[in-house]
Design a protein around this motif. Structure first.
Motif, PDB file in Angstrom:
ATOM      1  N   GLY A  31       0.805  -1.287   0.052  1.00 57.27           N
ATOM      2  CA  GLY A  31      -0.018   0.002  -0.001  1.00 57.27           C
ATOM      3  C   GLY A  31       0.833   1.192  -0.118  1.00 57.27           C
ATOM      4  O   GLY A  31       0.525   2.156  -0.755  1.00 57.27           O
ATOM      5  N   TYR A  56       5.675   8.654   1.578  1.00 58.03           N
ATOM      6  CA  TYR A  56       5.288   7.591   2.125  1.00 58.03           C
ATOM      7  C   TYR A  56       6.455   6.774   2.480  1.00 58.03           C
ATOM      8  O   TYR A  56       6.093   5.887   3.363  1.00 58.03           O
ATOM      9  N   LEU A  59       6.850   6.927   6.212  1.00 59.35           N
ATOM     10  CA  LEU A  59       5.704   6.496   6.790  1.00 59.35           C
ATOM     11  C   LEU A  59       6.181   4.868   7.163  1.00 59.35           C
ATOM     12  O   LEU A  59       5.339   4.239   7.999  1.00 59.35           O
ATOM     13  N   ARG A  91       7.191   3.775  10.749  1.00 60.08           N
ATOM     14  CA  ARG A  91       5.932   3.658  11.707  1.00 60.08           C
ATOM     15  C   ARG A  91       5.028   2.613  11.302  1.00 60.08           C
ATOM     16  O   ARG A  91       4.198   1.938  12.260  1.00 60.08           O
ATOM     17  N   MET A 106       3.785  -0.265  13.981  1.00 61.13           N
ATOM     18  CA  MET A 106       2.390  -0.588  14.130  1.00 61.13           C
ATOM     19  C   MET A 106       1.878  -1.995  14.198  1.00 61.13           C
ATOM     20  O   MET A 106       1.534  -2.489  14.902  1.00 61.13           O
ATOM     21  N   ARG A 161      -3.507  15.385  10.848  1.00 60.98           N
ATOM     22  CA  ARG A 161      -2.203  15.650  10.198  1.00 60.98           C
ATOM     23  C   ARG A 161      -2.236  14.974   8.864  1.00 60.98           C
ATOM     24  O   ARG A 161      -2.759  13.760   8.489  1.00 60.98           O
ATOM     25  N   GLU A 197       0.135  13.178   7.379  1.00 56.94           N
ATOM     26  CA  GLU A 197       0.870  12.040   7.450  1.00 56.94           C
ATOM     27  C   GLU A 197       0.021  11.009   7.989  1.00 56.94           C
ATOM     28  O   GLU A 197      -0.034   9.710   7.771  1.00 56.94           O
ATOM     29  N   ASP A 198      -1.120  11.402   9.003  1.00 57.51           N
ATOM     30  CA  ASP A 198      -1.862  10.347   9.360  1.00 57.51           C
ATOM     31  C   ASP A 198      -2.910   9.984   8.387  1.00 57.51           C
ATOM     32  O   ASP A 198      -3.253   8.715   8.137  1.00 57.51           O
ATOM     33  N   ASP A 230      -2.351   9.991   5.195  1.00 50.44           N
ATOM     34  CA  ASP A 230      -1.616   9.171   4.187  1.00 50.44           C
ATOM     35  C   ASP A 230      -1.627   7.835   4.576  1.00 50.44           C
ATOM     36  O   ASP A 230      -1.606   6.962   3.794  1.00 50.44           O
ATOM     37  N   LEU A 231      -1.127   7.696   5.918  1.00 51.54           N
ATOM     38  CA  LEU A 231      -1.070   6.381   6.374  1.00 51.54           C
ATOM     39  C   LEU A 231      -2.144   5.430   6.324  1.00 51.54           C
ATOM     40  O   LEU A 231      -2.481   4.358   5.913  1.00 51.54           O
ATOM     41  N   ALA A 268      -2.956   4.875   2.477  1.00 50.73           N
ATOM     42  CA  ALA A 268      -2.169   3.840   2.046  1.00 50.73           C
ATOM     43  C   ALA A 268      -2.611   2.378   2.722  1.00 50.73           C
ATOM     44  O   ALA A 268      -2.611   1.323   2.002  1.00 50.73           O
ATOM     45  N   LEU A 269      -2.838   2.262   3.911  1.00 50.90           N
ATOM     46  CA  LEU A 269      -3.310   0.998   4.619  1.00 50.90           C
ATOM     47  C   LEU A 269      -4.544   0.339   3.913  1.00 50.90           C
ATOM     48  O   LEU A 269      -4.335  -0.788   3.708  1.00 50.90           O
ATOM     49  N   GLY A 303      -5.818   1.189   0.921  1.00 51.79           N
ATOM     50  CA  GLY A 303      -5.279   0.863  -0.505  1.00 51.79           C
ATOM     51  C   GLY A 303      -4.573  -0.262  -0.818  1.00 51.79           C
ATOM     52  O   GLY A 303      -4.834  -0.988  -1.468  1.00 51.79           O
ATOM     53  N   ALA A 324      -6.251  -4.257  10.543  1.00 49.66           N
ATOM     54  CA  ALA A 324      -5.563  -3.207   9.996  1.00 49.66           C
ATOM     55  C   ALA A 324      -5.864  -1.865  10.795  1.00 49.66           C
ATOM     56  O   ALA A 324      -5.012  -1.128  11.113  1.00 49.66           O
ATOM     57  N   MET A 370      -4.997  -1.640  14.461  1.00 47.82           N
ATOM     58  CA  MET A 370      -3.735  -1.217  14.495  1.00 47.82           C
ATOM     59  C   MET A 370      -3.321   0.183  14.319  1.00 47.82           C
ATOM     60  O   MET A 370      -2.652   0.733  15.103  1.00 47.82           O
ATOM     61  N   PHE A 371      -3.859   0.853  13.423  1.00 50.34           N
ATOM     62  CA  PHE A 371      -3.721   2.258  13.278  1.00 50.34           C
ATOM     63  C   PHE A 371      -4.206   3.100  14.359  1.00 50.34           C
ATOM     64  O   PHE A 371      -3.846   3.853  14.661  1.00 50.34           O
ATOM     65  N   ASP A 419      -2.045   2.954  17.003  1.00 49.03           N
ATOM     66  CA  ASP A 419      -1.157   3.904  16.811  1.00 49.03           C
ATOM     67  C   ASP A 419      -1.366   5.627  17.034  1.00 49.03           C
ATOM     68  O   ASP A 419      -0.603   6.048  17.431  1.00 49.03           O
ATOM     69  N   MET A 420      -2.631   5.583  16.614  1.00 52.84           N
ATOM     70  CA  MET A 420      -3.144   6.960  17.052  1.00 52.84           C
ATOM     71  C   MET A 420      -3.444   7.331  18.322  1.00 52.84           C
ATOM     72  O   MET A 420      -3.807   8.551  18.587  1.00 52.84           O
TER      73      MET A 420
END
Lengths: 196, 196
Positions: free
Chosen positions: A142, A157, A160, A163, A167, B129, B131-132, B134-135, B138-139, B141, B164, B167-168, B171-172
């Motif tokens: 991803g 990306y 990231l 990170r 995770m 944010r 980057e959050d 984005d992550l 991507a996860l 996707g 998943a 998990m995120f 992390d948050m």
DNA sequence: GTCTATAGTTTGATAGAC
DNA sequence: GTCTATCAAACTATAGAC
């Protein structure tokens, strides 16, 4: 083969033509048929080539003893490889060429890479459940796809990745990463290792 | 437009031809030029169509109050949408058509969807944010692409989506999901909520 | 093994009648 | 707006001489 990769990088993988490929190596297009039965045979050879290179990287990989660091190394190796060359990534991981399906011989290295990934998981975690490997692969994949789609050549990306891997490591129940320096005794709590 | 989507689903997006599309609606190929300036204009309209549909879904989404459940709903909505239709997913999220770049007008709904996603994050986390987001993207996707690549029409990666997302969420720094039933008081530790 | 010549097909797009 | 006829170009692949 080298010319084929160059051609794909310059003009796109799907739009690669026999004429241009032949011209690049100073040949006529029909002469290519002496070496490849059809255009798809070229894609097939490229597909096998790419996965053999991953396999080589995978075998050469030196994994740190610390599990999280090992996992990061695995992920970074794949990420860097896949974000370095777009047509290679497209050929390996997507279905960008209509009607192209790799032959079993070309597919074999890809299978070996996945088998090796399972072995790496067994080494790192002591076990290798399919769903864990699937989640890890999808996670890294991803980020790779997002990198190509939204910031090709950049770091958006890639930054990231660690990170994301941490995770995943948390989810897998790996112990927190030790502070820098020599690895602490497992039974001895590291001073000052509370969460940052 | 409906015929174009059908044609793409049956014969592939990249190999869609004006003749076949026209035949499907009982027209001649040249007549299409009365409605679209060029073939790319059809892709452009399809691109806008697809993203407008995501936008509609996004706006209609009813989010649970509990943050993890809300995040799961967002993820599941995108996942289900993107795994339901391959050419639609390819057109929206990959560069499968050589030389096709959506016009700014067609791209506008996609931009609005991303803006809305940031707002959703602000609602769920209190902050959004880049980057959050984005992550998270991507996860989700990554699981979508893995689903199409390795198990189209199946459940192999869809099953991993909630894991998943959790998990995120961990992390948050989201609090653990409350046990089923009414949400517990934030100040009151849930009995039996130690790690499993 | 390599070439020239070309077959055979498909495609996006245009011209012009109706 | 729709049609038929057609252009112009591209492609993969084959035939056959050398």
């Amino acid at each position: 083969m080298a010319a084929a990769w160059e051609e794909a990088r310059e003009h796109g993988l799907a739009t690669l033509t026999l004429r241009q490929l032949a011209a690049r190596i100073g040949m006529s297009a029909p002469s290519l048929y002496t070496h490849f039965a059809a255009k798809h045979a070229i894609y097939d050879a490229m597909f096998a080539d790419a996965w053999r290179e991953v396999e080589r990287l995978q075998v050469a990989m030196v994994l740190p003893a610390e599990p999280r660091a090992a996992l990061r190394t695995v992920a970074r190796t794949f990420f860097d490889f896949s974000t370095a060359d777009l047509p290679r990534h497209q050929l390996m991981d997507s279905r960008i060429i209509p009607d192209f399906t790799p032959t079993p011989e070309a597919y074999a290295p890809a299978v070996r890479v996945m088998t090796n990934l399972h072995k790496l998981f067994a080494t790192i975690f002591g076990t290798a459940r399919n769903e864990d490997v699937d989640l890890f692969s999808a996670l890294v994949g991803g980020l790779i796809d997002a990198q190509w789609a939204n910031d090709p050549g950049g770091q958006r990306y890639g930054r990231l990745l660690d990170r994301a891997i941490d995770m995943f490591a948390d989810d897998m129940g790996l112990p927190p990463a030790p502070a820098s320096g020599p690895a602490p005794q497992p039974d001895e709590p590291t001073p000052g290792s509370d969460q940052e």
